[in-house]
Write an enzyme that holds these catalytic residues in place. Structure first.
Site, mmCIF file in Angstrom:
data_model
loop_
_atom_site.group_PDB
_atom_site.id
_atom_site.type_symbol
_atom_site.label_atom_id
_atom_site.label_comp_id
_atom_site.label_asym_id
_atom_site.label_seq_id
_atom_site.Cartn_x
_atom_site.Cartn_y
_atom_site.Cartn_z
ATOM 1 N N GLN A 13 0.823 -1.216 0.000
ATOM 2 C CA GLN A 13 0.000 0.000 0.000
ATOM 3 C C GLN A 13 0.858 1.268 0.000
ATOM 4 O OE1 GLN A 13 -3.591 1.413 2.752
ATOM 5 N NE2 GLN A 13 -1.660 1.743 3.807
ATOM 6 N N LEU A 79 10.175 0.275 3.511
ATOM 7 C CA LEU A 79 8.759 0.026 3.805
ATOM 8 C C LEU A 79 8.431 -1.462 3.827
ATOM 9 C CD1 LEU A 79 7.113 2.782 1.544
ATOM 10 C CD2 LEU A 79 8.135 2.989 3.804
ATOM 11 N N SER A 124 6.174 1.960 13.760
ATOM 12 C CA SER A 124 4.719 1.784 13.881
ATOM 13 C C SER A 124 4.205 2.123 15.277
ATOM 14 C CB SER A 124 4.396 0.315 13.573
ATOM 15 O OG SER A 124 3.095 0.001 14.006
ATOM 16 N N GLU A 126 2.206 0.396 16.728
ATOM 17 C CA GLU A 126 2.103 -0.883 17.438
ATOM 18 C C GLU A 126 3.200 -1.022 18.497
ATOM 19 O OE1 GLU A 126 -0.120 -3.847 17.266
ATOM 20 O OE2 GLU A 126 -1.269 -2.078 16.739
ATOM 21 N N TYR A 148 4.969 -8.727 16.042
ATOM 22 C CA TYR A 148 5.147 -7.638 15.065
ATOM 23 C C TYR A 148 5.608 -6.355 15.772
ATOM 24 C CZ TYR A 148 3.880 -3.777 11.952
ATOM 25 O OH TYR A 148 3.908 -2.624 11.195
HETATM 26 P P1 NAP Z 1 1.973 -3.910 3.035
HETATM 27 O O1 NAP Z 1 0.896 -3.410 2.129
HETATM 28 O O2 NAP Z 1 1.753 -5.173 3.779
HETATM 29 O O3 NAP Z 1 3.308 -4.050 2.145
HETATM 30 C C1 NAP Z 1 4.434 -4.728 2.638
HETATM 31 C C2 NAP Z 1 5.492 -4.763 1.546
HETATM 32 O O4 NAP Z 1 6.653 -5.426 2.059
HETATM 33 C C3 NAP Z 1 5.076 -5.515 0.269
HETATM 34 O O5 NAP Z 1 5.555 -4.810 -0.839
HETATM 35 C C4 NAP Z 1 5.828 -6.840 0.431
HETATM 36 O O6 NAP Z 1 6.122 -7.460 -0.796
HETATM 37 C C5 NAP Z 1 7.108 -6.351 1.090
HETATM 38 N N1 NAP Z 1 7.887 -7.418 1.731
HETATM 39 C C6 NAP Z 1 7.481 -8.218 2.734
HETATM 40 N N2 NAP Z 1 8.481 -9.031 3.085
HETATM 41 C C7 NAP Z 1 9.550 -8.752 2.288
HETATM 42 C C8 NAP Z 1 10.875 -9.251 2.162
HETATM 43 N N3 NAP Z 1 11.318 -10.247 2.911
HETATM 44 N N4 NAP Z 1 11.692 -8.701 1.242
HETATM 45 C C9 NAP Z 1 11.257 -7.718 0.446
HETATM 46 N N5 NAP Z 1 10.009 -7.199 0.504
HETATM 47 C C10 NAP Z 1 9.167 -7.717 1.419
HETATM 48 O O7 NAP Z 1 2.342 -2.803 4.122
HETATM 49 P P2 NAP Z 1 2.006 -1.223 4.156
HETATM 50 O O8 NAP Z 1 0.694 -1.036 4.810
HETATM 51 O O9 NAP Z 1 2.289 -0.633 2.840
HETATM 52 O O10 NAP Z 1 3.088 -0.720 5.212
HETATM 53 C C11 NAP Z 1 4.387 -0.303 4.802
HETATM 54 C C12 NAP Z 1 5.326 -0.357 5.986
HETATM 55 O O11 NAP Z 1 4.864 0.501 7.018
HETATM 56 C C13 NAP Z 1 5.460 -1.733 6.641
HETATM 57 O O12 NAP Z 1 6.778 -1.841 7.112
HETATM 58 C C14 NAP Z 1 4.487 -1.682 7.802
HETATM 59 O O13 NAP Z 1 4.879 -2.598 8.803
HETATM 60 C C15 NAP Z 1 4.665 -0.231 8.222
HETATM 61 N N6 NAP Z 1 3.535 0.398 8.884
HETATM 62 C C16 NAP Z 1 2.299 0.360 8.291
HETATM 63 C C17 NAP Z 1 1.248 1.031 8.892
HETATM 64 C C18 NAP Z 1 -0.126 1.037 8.268
HETATM 65 O O14 NAP Z 1 -1.086 1.388 8.967
HETATM 66 N N7 NAP Z 1 -0.243 0.725 6.960
HETATM 67 C C19 NAP Z 1 1.463 1.752 10.073
HETATM 68 C C20 NAP Z 1 2.739 1.788 10.615
HETATM 69 C C21 NAP Z 1 3.779 1.121 10.005
HETATM 70 P P3 NAP Z 1 5.146 -8.540 -1.494
HETATM 71 O O15 NAP Z 1 4.198 -7.716 -2.312
HETATM 72 O O16 NAP Z 1 6.094 -9.354 -2.300
HETATM 73 O O17 NAP Z 1 4.456 -9.300 -0.400
HETATM 74 O O1 F7E Z 2 -6.574 -4.214 13.187
HETATM 75 C C1 F7E Z 2 -9.406 -5.185 15.377
HETATM 76 C C2 F7E Z 2 -8.044 -5.727 15.744
HETATM 77 O O2 F7E Z 2 -5.399 -5.581 11.460
HETATM 78 C C3 F7E Z 2 -7.071 -3.061 13.818
HETATM 79 C C4 F7E Z 2 -0.936 -2.664 10.473
HETATM 80 O O3 F7E Z 2 -0.857 -1.858 9.332
HETATM 81 O O4 F7E Z 2 -1.587 -0.818 11.863
HETATM 82 C C5 F7E Z 2 -1.973 -2.102 11.417
HETATM 83 O O5 F7E Z 2 -2.089 -3.003 12.515
HETATM 84 C C6 F7E Z 2 -7.928 -3.426 15.011
HETATM 85 C C7 F7E Z 2 -7.286 -4.440 15.981
HETATM 86 O O6 F7E Z 2 -4.527 -3.282 12.094
HETATM 87 C C8 F7E Z 2 -10.925 -7.611 13.163
HETATM 88 O O7 F7E Z 2 -8.136 -6.592 16.883
HETATM 89 C C9 F7E Z 2 -11.480 -6.541 14.968
HETATM 90 O O8 F7E Z 2 -7.493 -4.002 17.293
HETATM 91 O O9 F7E Z 2 -6.552 -3.443 10.775
HETATM 92 P P1 F7E Z 2 -5.779 -4.184 11.777
HETATM 93 P P2 F7E Z 2 -3.464 -3.234 13.302
HETATM 94 O O10 F7E Z 2 -3.342 -4.545 13.988
HETATM 95 O O11 F7E Z 2 -3.802 -2.054 14.142
HETATM 96 C C10 F7E Z 2 -0.344 -0.759 12.552
HETATM 97 C C11 F7E Z 2 -0.066 0.684 12.913
HETATM 98 C C12 F7E Z 2 0.757 -1.419 11.810
HETATM 99 O O12 F7E Z 2 1.915 -1.032 11.909
HETATM 100 C C13 F7E Z 2 0.432 -2.720 11.143
HETATM 101 O O13 F7E Z 2 1.394 -3.029 10.135
HETATM 102 O O14 F7E Z 2 -9.105 -4.061 14.543
HETATM 103 N N1 F7E Z 2 -10.226 -6.143 14.627
HETATM 104 N N2 F7E Z 2 -11.939 -7.449 14.084
HETATM 105 C C14 F7E Z 2 -9.847 -6.793 13.507
HETATM 106 N N3 F7E Z 2 -8.719 -6.723 12.780
HETATM 107 C C15 F7E Z 2 -8.636 -7.497 11.664
HETATM 108 N N4 F7E Z 2 -7.512 -7.437 10.913
HETATM 109 N N5 F7E Z 2 -9.662 -8.348 11.300
HETATM 110 C C16 F7E Z 2 -10.827 -8.451 12.016
HETATM 111 O O15 F7E Z 2 -11.722 -9.194 11.649
#
Ligand code: NAP
Ligand code: F7E
Length: 346
Positions: A13, A79, A124, A126, A148
């Site tokens: 994403q 990322l 994050s 988290e 994580y």
């Molecule tokens: P995402 O959609 O799950 O994308 C993860 C990316 O990492 C994909 O391109 C995946 O490639 C790649 N990847 C996974 N394992 C790899 C490896 N071993 N070597 C190379 N590439 C690898 O995550 P996102 O939501 O864009 O988030 C981007 C980053 O921000 C992540 O590090 C996530 O933990 C962090 N983050 C996200 C959020 C959020 O709310 N979205 C918040 C805080 C931090 P493939 O396509 O090949 O699977």
């Molecule tokens: O869950 C509750 C679940 O999986 C949010 C990642 O991008 O943000 C993300 O992590 C909440 C949790 O995101 C369902 O228990 C209820 O409390 O959308 P989520 P996350 O775990 O907050 C952080 C900042 C990152 O860094 C991570 O990479 O929603 N919940 N029912 C559920 N969650 C999921 N997935 N599915 C359910 O059915």
């Protein structure tokens, strides 16, 4: 002279939105992708001819060195990660390898190949886990609640350590949840917006969810990648919280998404014990004051606008307004089912 950026996780994403942003600023964009038997480039299909993809993996240090030697980047955005929290309990060691040690591998490669580049680490909210204060700031202590979160805390500190030990320009953005129509289908926002659209269209009957009381600070991914870029344009390296400052429960998200398509959630939403996590993060809300002050960054999209945008995108996709692969599959299945029903009725 145009700058060069190297983005890991470009197929995800955030990687796709960041690539859009960097291209709009005339960067030469290199994206690292994993070798796969089938391509997984849907989110970057629209920019495929404007970016350069290099194969590499966070598990393979030599591939990172070769990739950086080829790209010669001014800026590195790390990322890539195993980013789904529930999977981190099922695969804690792999999550540690990707999400924690992967950061060290990339920093070491940068130190060897391009120590003058600027490095962004995707930290994050988290990491705050069982929160020690509300709202959370750059100085709030960490208490991660999942493998994580623990892996991200390692990535955060190893980035800080590289800055302090080797004087690298290496920073972490502590980003709170950010979502979009490009969000993975298993994350709660997208699971809900897709289900609301599918139920409205008669393609799905019910939606199973876990903890509806969890609260998150949800923003729009398109706004958040701009903050990443801004962090690397500063005079001095510094870590920042990126958040909206507002928090909402999963229940509120459900109600808003279903109301936007005029469907009663009580008739369709069920709670599944299997979706309750071994340890939950109950409440997240960030204080983005430092980012507002020093990066001149603030979010442009409200929670209500975000939910509306996502439901509309899912509705258009599923109804065929913008026929996507998933919609095509769903339609084919529907056609097969109705033909089968018609046959058995004969
Ligand atoms: P995402 O959609 O799950 O994308 C993860 C990316 O990492 C994909 O391109 C995946 O490639 C790649 N990847 C996974 N394992 C790899 C490896 N071993 N070597 C190379 N590439 C690898 O995550 P996102 O939501 O864009 O988030 C981007 C980053 O921000 C992540 O590090 C996530 O933990 C962090 N983050 C996200 C959020 C959020 O709310 N979205 C918040 C805080 C931090 P493939 O396509 O090949 O699977
Ligand atoms: O869950 C509750 C679940 O999986 C949010 C990642 O991008 O943000 C993300 O992590 C909440 C949790 O995101 C369902 O228990 C209820 O409390 O959308 P989520 P996350 O775990 O907050 C952080 C900042 C990152 O860094 C991570 O990479 O929603 N919940 N029912 C559920 N969650 C999921 N997935 N599915 C359910 O059915």
């Amino acid at each position: 002279m145009p700058k060069t950026a190297f983005v890991t996780g470009i197929t995800g994403q955030d990687g796709s939105y960041l690539a859009d942003l960097l291209l709009s600023k005339d960067y030469h964009v290199f994206g690292m992708v994993r070798r796969s038997s089938t391509e997984n480039f849907a989110r970057i299909e629209h920019i495929r001819d404007r970016i350069t993809l290099i194969q590499g993996d966070l598990l393979d240090a030599s591939s990172l060195i070769k990739a950086l030697e080829r790209a010669k980047p001014d800026e590195i955005y790390n990322l890539a990660a195993q980013s789904f929290v529930p999977t981190s309990w099922d695969q804690p060691i792999l999550t540690g390898e990707f999400t924690a040690l992967g950061v060290t591998r990339l920093l070491e490669a940068m130190r060897a190949v391009c120590p003058d580049a600027r490095f962004y680490q995707a930290s994050s909210s988290e990491m705050f886990g069982k929160v020690r204060e509300v709202p959370q700031t750059e100085t709030t202590p960490f208490h991660p609640r999942s493998p994580y979160g623990v892996a991200k805390a390692y990535g955060h500190y190893i980035t800080l350590n590289a800055r302090e030990s080797y004087d690298l320009f290496a920073v972490s953005g502590i980003l709170f949840n950010h979502e979009s129509p490009r969000r993975g289908l298993e994350f709660v926002t997208r699971k809900i917006t897709r289900a609301a659209a599918a139920i409205k269209l008669g393609l799905q009957d019910s939606l199973e969810l876990g903890n509806l009381d969890a609260r998150r600070d949800w923003g729009f991914a398109g706004d958040y990648v701009d903050a990443m870029w801004r962090m690397l344009q500063q005079d001095a390296p510094q870590d920042y919280v990126i958040a909206t400052g507002s928090t909402h429960s999963v229940r509120t998200l459900v109600n808003l998404a279903f109301a936007s398509v005029d469907v009663n959630p009580e008739a369709h939403v069920r709670i599944s014990a299997a979706l309750i996590r071994p340890a939950e993060v109950d409440l997240l809300v960030g204080d983005p004051s430092r980012a507002k002050r020093e990066l001149a960054w603030s979010p442009n999209t409200s929670f209500e606008q975000l939910v509306e945008m996502m439901v509309r995108a899912d509705y258009d996709d599923l109804s065929g307004t913008h026929l996507g692969a998933t919609a095509r599959q769903t339609r084919t299945l529907k056609t097969i089912k109705s033909r089968r029903n018609a046959l058995s009725a004969k």
